[in-house]
Design a protein around this motif. Structure first.
Motif, PDB file in Angstrom:
ATOM      1  N   MET A  92     -65.302 -13.837   6.660  1.00  0.00           N
ATOM      2  CA  MET A  92     -66.438 -12.922   6.658  1.00  0.00           C
ATOM      3  C   MET A  92     -67.697 -13.781   6.551  1.00  0.00           C
ATOM      4  SD  MET A  92     -65.060 -10.011   6.975  1.00  0.00           S
ATOM      5  CE  MET A  92     -65.669  -8.476   6.347  1.00  0.00           C
ATOM      6  N   LEU A  93     -68.590 -13.604   7.496  1.00  0.00           N
ATOM      7  CA  LEU A  93     -69.842 -14.352   7.541  1.00  0.00           C
ATOM      8  C   LEU A  93     -70.965 -13.327   7.569  1.00  0.00           C
ATOM      9  CD1 LEU A  93     -71.261 -17.095   7.808  1.00  0.00           C
ATOM     10  CD2 LEU A  93     -71.014 -16.868  10.282  1.00  0.00           C
ATOM     11  N   THR A  94     -71.686 -13.209   6.469  1.00  0.00           N
ATOM     12  CA  THR A  94     -72.569 -12.063   6.303  1.00  0.00           C
ATOM     13  C   THR A  94     -73.839 -12.390   5.535  1.00  0.00           C
ATOM     14  OG1 THR A  94     -72.619  -9.776   5.495  1.00  0.00           O
ATOM     15  CG2 THR A  94     -71.350 -11.353   4.213  1.00  0.00           C
ATOM     16  N   THR A  95     -74.793 -11.502   5.631  1.00  0.00           N
ATOM     17  CA  THR A  95     -75.995 -11.570   4.807  1.00  0.00           C
ATOM     18  C   THR A  95     -75.873 -10.650   3.603  1.00  0.00           C
ATOM     19  OG1 THR A  95     -77.049  -9.833   6.110  1.00  0.00           O
ATOM     20  CG2 THR A  95     -77.531 -12.126   6.723  1.00  0.00           C
ATOM     21  N   SER A  96     -74.775  -9.932   3.506  1.00  0.00           N
ATOM     22  CA  SER A  96     -74.613  -8.947   2.437  1.00  0.00           C
ATOM     23  C   SER A  96     -74.698  -9.600   1.064  1.00  0.00           C
ATOM     24  CB  SER A  96     -73.275  -8.222   2.565  1.00  0.00           C
ATOM     25  OG  SER A  96     -73.090  -7.354   1.473  1.00  0.00           O
ATOM     26  N   MET A  97     -75.516  -8.998   0.224  1.00  0.00           N
ATOM     27  CA  MET A  97     -75.667  -9.463  -1.158  1.00  0.00           C
ATOM     28  C   MET A  97     -74.905  -8.555  -2.121  1.00  0.00           C
ATOM     29  SD  MET A  97     -77.707 -12.068  -0.864  1.00  0.00           S
ATOM     30  CE  MET A  97     -78.934 -12.406  -2.098  1.00  0.00           C
ATOM     31  N   HIS A  98     -74.201  -7.568  -1.590  1.00  0.00           N
ATOM     32  CA  HIS A  98     -73.500  -6.598  -2.420  1.00  0.00           C
ATOM     33  C   HIS A  98     -72.203  -7.186  -2.968  1.00  0.00           C
ATOM     34  CE1 HIS A  98     -76.254  -3.462  -1.161  1.00  0.00           C
ATOM     35  NE2 HIS A  98     -76.038  -3.797   0.100  1.00  0.00           N
ATOM     36  N   SER A  99     -72.062  -7.190  -4.267  1.00  0.00           N
ATOM     37  CA  SER A  99     -70.842  -7.724  -4.878  1.00  0.00           C
ATOM     38  C   SER A  99     -69.625  -6.908  -4.454  1.00  0.00           C
ATOM     39  CB  SER A  99     -70.975  -7.769  -6.398  1.00  0.00           C
ATOM     40  OG  SER A  99     -71.177  -6.475  -6.921  1.00  0.00           O
ATOM     41  N   GLU A 100     -69.829  -5.622  -4.146  1.00  0.00           N
ATOM     42  CA  GLU A 100     -68.711  -4.785  -3.694  1.00  0.00           C
ATOM     43  C   GLU A 100     -68.164  -5.288  -2.353  1.00  0.00           C
ATOM     44  OE1 GLU A 100     -71.909  -3.212  -4.120  1.00  0.00           O
ATOM     45  OE2 GLU A 100     -71.516  -2.832  -6.241  1.00  0.00           O
ATOM     46  N   ASP A 101     -69.063  -5.713  -1.474  1.00  0.00           N
ATOM     47  CA  ASP A 101     -68.619  -6.251  -0.182  1.00  0.00           C
ATOM     48  C   ASP A 101     -67.803  -7.516  -0.390  1.00  0.00           C
ATOM     49  OD1 ASP A 101     -69.753  -4.247   1.349  1.00  0.00           O
ATOM     50  OD2 ASP A 101     -71.552  -5.400   1.844  1.00  0.00           O
ATOM     51  N   ARG A 102     -68.287  -8.380  -1.250  1.00  0.00           N
ATOM     52  CA  ARG A 102     -67.566  -9.628  -1.513  1.00  0.00           C
ATOM     53  C   ARG A 102     -66.183  -9.340  -2.106  1.00  0.00           C
ATOM     54  NH1 ARG A 102     -69.659 -14.882  -2.173  1.00  0.00           N
ATOM     55  NH2 ARG A 102     -67.956 -16.251  -2.684  1.00  0.00           N
ATOM     56  N   GLN A 103     -66.123  -8.454  -3.089  1.00  0.00           N
ATOM     57  CA  GLN A 103     -64.842  -8.117  -3.713  1.00  0.00           C
ATOM     58  C   GLN A 103     -63.894  -7.482  -2.705  1.00  0.00           C
ATOM     59  OE1 GLN A 103     -66.139  -5.642  -6.951  1.00  0.00           O
ATOM     60  NE2 GLN A 103     -66.659  -7.381  -8.254  1.00  0.00           N
ATOM     61  N   ARG A 104     -64.437  -6.589  -1.898  1.00  0.00           N
ATOM     62  CA  ARG A 104     -63.606  -5.924  -0.892  1.00  0.00           C
ATOM     63  C   ARG A 104     -63.062  -6.931   0.124  1.00  0.00           C
ATOM     64  NH1 ARG A 104     -65.646  -0.938   2.909  1.00  0.00           N
ATOM     65  NH2 ARG A 104     -63.628  -0.496   3.855  1.00  0.00           N
ATOM     66  N   ALA A 105     -63.908  -7.844   0.550  1.00  0.00           N
ATOM     67  CA  ALA A 105     -63.471  -8.863   1.509  1.00  0.00           C
ATOM     68  C   ALA A 105     -62.428  -9.789   0.884  1.00  0.00           C
ATOM     69  CB  ALA A 105     -64.664  -9.668   2.001  1.00  0.00           C
ATOM     70  N   GLU A 106     -62.691 -10.248  -0.317  1.00  0.00           N
ATOM     71  CA  GLU A 106     -61.773 -11.194  -0.957  1.00  0.00           C
ATOM     72  C   GLU A 106     -60.439 -10.555  -1.337  1.00  0.00           C
ATOM     73  OE1 GLU A 106     -64.220 -12.873  -4.056  1.00  0.00           O
ATOM     74  OE2 GLU A 106     -65.030 -14.387  -2.684  1.00  0.00           O
ATOM     75  N   SER A 107     -60.417  -9.238  -1.478  1.00  0.00           N
ATOM     76  CA  SER A 107     -59.155  -8.570  -1.806  1.00  0.00           C
ATOM     77  C   SER A 107     -58.345  -8.227  -0.551  1.00  0.00           C
ATOM     78  CB  SER A 107     -59.408  -7.299  -2.627  1.00  0.00           C
ATOM     79  OG  SER A 107     -60.053  -6.324  -1.835  1.00  0.00           O
ATOM     80  N   ASN A 108     -58.940  -8.414   0.621  1.00  0.00           N
ATOM     81  CA  ASN A 108     -58.230  -8.145   1.867  1.00  0.00           C
ATOM     82  C   ASN A 108     -57.362  -9.344   2.218  1.00  0.00           C
ATOM     83  OD1 ASN A 108     -57.719  -8.092   4.812  1.00  0.00           O
ATOM     84  ND2 ASN A 108     -58.921  -6.207   4.709  1.00  0.00           N
ATOM     85  N   LYS A 109     -56.091  -9.099   2.440  1.00  0.00           N
ATOM     86  CA  LYS A 109     -55.147 -10.199   2.690  1.00  0.00           C
ATOM     87  C   LYS A 109     -55.434 -10.967   3.979  1.00  0.00           C
ATOM     88  CE  LYS A 109     -51.871  -7.167   4.940  1.00  0.00           C
ATOM     89  NZ  LYS A 109     -50.651  -6.437   4.840  1.00  0.00           N
TER      90      LYS A 109
END
Length: 131
Positions: A92-109
């Motif tokens: 995931m390569l993003t400008t998103s600063m939302h911790s929810e986005d990071r958590q959601r991405a990192e929890s995706n296998k």
């Protein structure tokens, strides 16, 4: 950087400037001479479904895209491409600063790494080193 394991790089981002910059960074790193670029995530899914690769391919995926965001892309990818493209490494390569986005991405296998734009040669070196 040992780039021999990487057979292809795919960039998926709706922003043409980001595609251009990220493509230059990939080329400068010597990871890939001509990364495949998609501004439309549906076209990227179609390409990935039609071009299984024997070996590792890095797919850099933006989160915030119209029509099909990065998370919806991952759902469709899992249904249509994941089995035949087991060597794909999704970042995931993003400008998103939302911790929810990071958590959601990192929890995706399917997601191997979460990076903030802009992509750098150091990001690529660290990614390849971790493989």
């Amino acid at each position: 950087m040992n780039t021999n394991a990487i057979k292809s790089v795919v960039l998926v981002d709706d922003n043409p400037d980001d595609l251009f910059i990220n493509s230059l960074v990939v080329q400068r790193s010597k990871l890939e001479k001509e990364p495949v670029q998609f501004s439309n995530p549906v076209s990227a899914l179609s390409y990935l479904a039609k071009t299984p690769l024997d070996g590792a391919r890095i797919v850099f995926l933006d989160i915030n895209m119209p029509y099909l965001d990065g998370f919806a892309f991952l759902e469709r990818y899992e249904q249509t491409c994941a089995q035949q493209n087991a060597g794909d490494l999704i970042v995931m390569l993003t400008t998103s600063m939302h911790s929810e986005d990071r958590q959601r991405a990192e929890s995706n296998k399917l997601v191997r790494r979460y990076l903030r734009k802009p992509l750098t040669v150091q990001d690529l070196e660290d990614l390849v080193e971790s493989l």
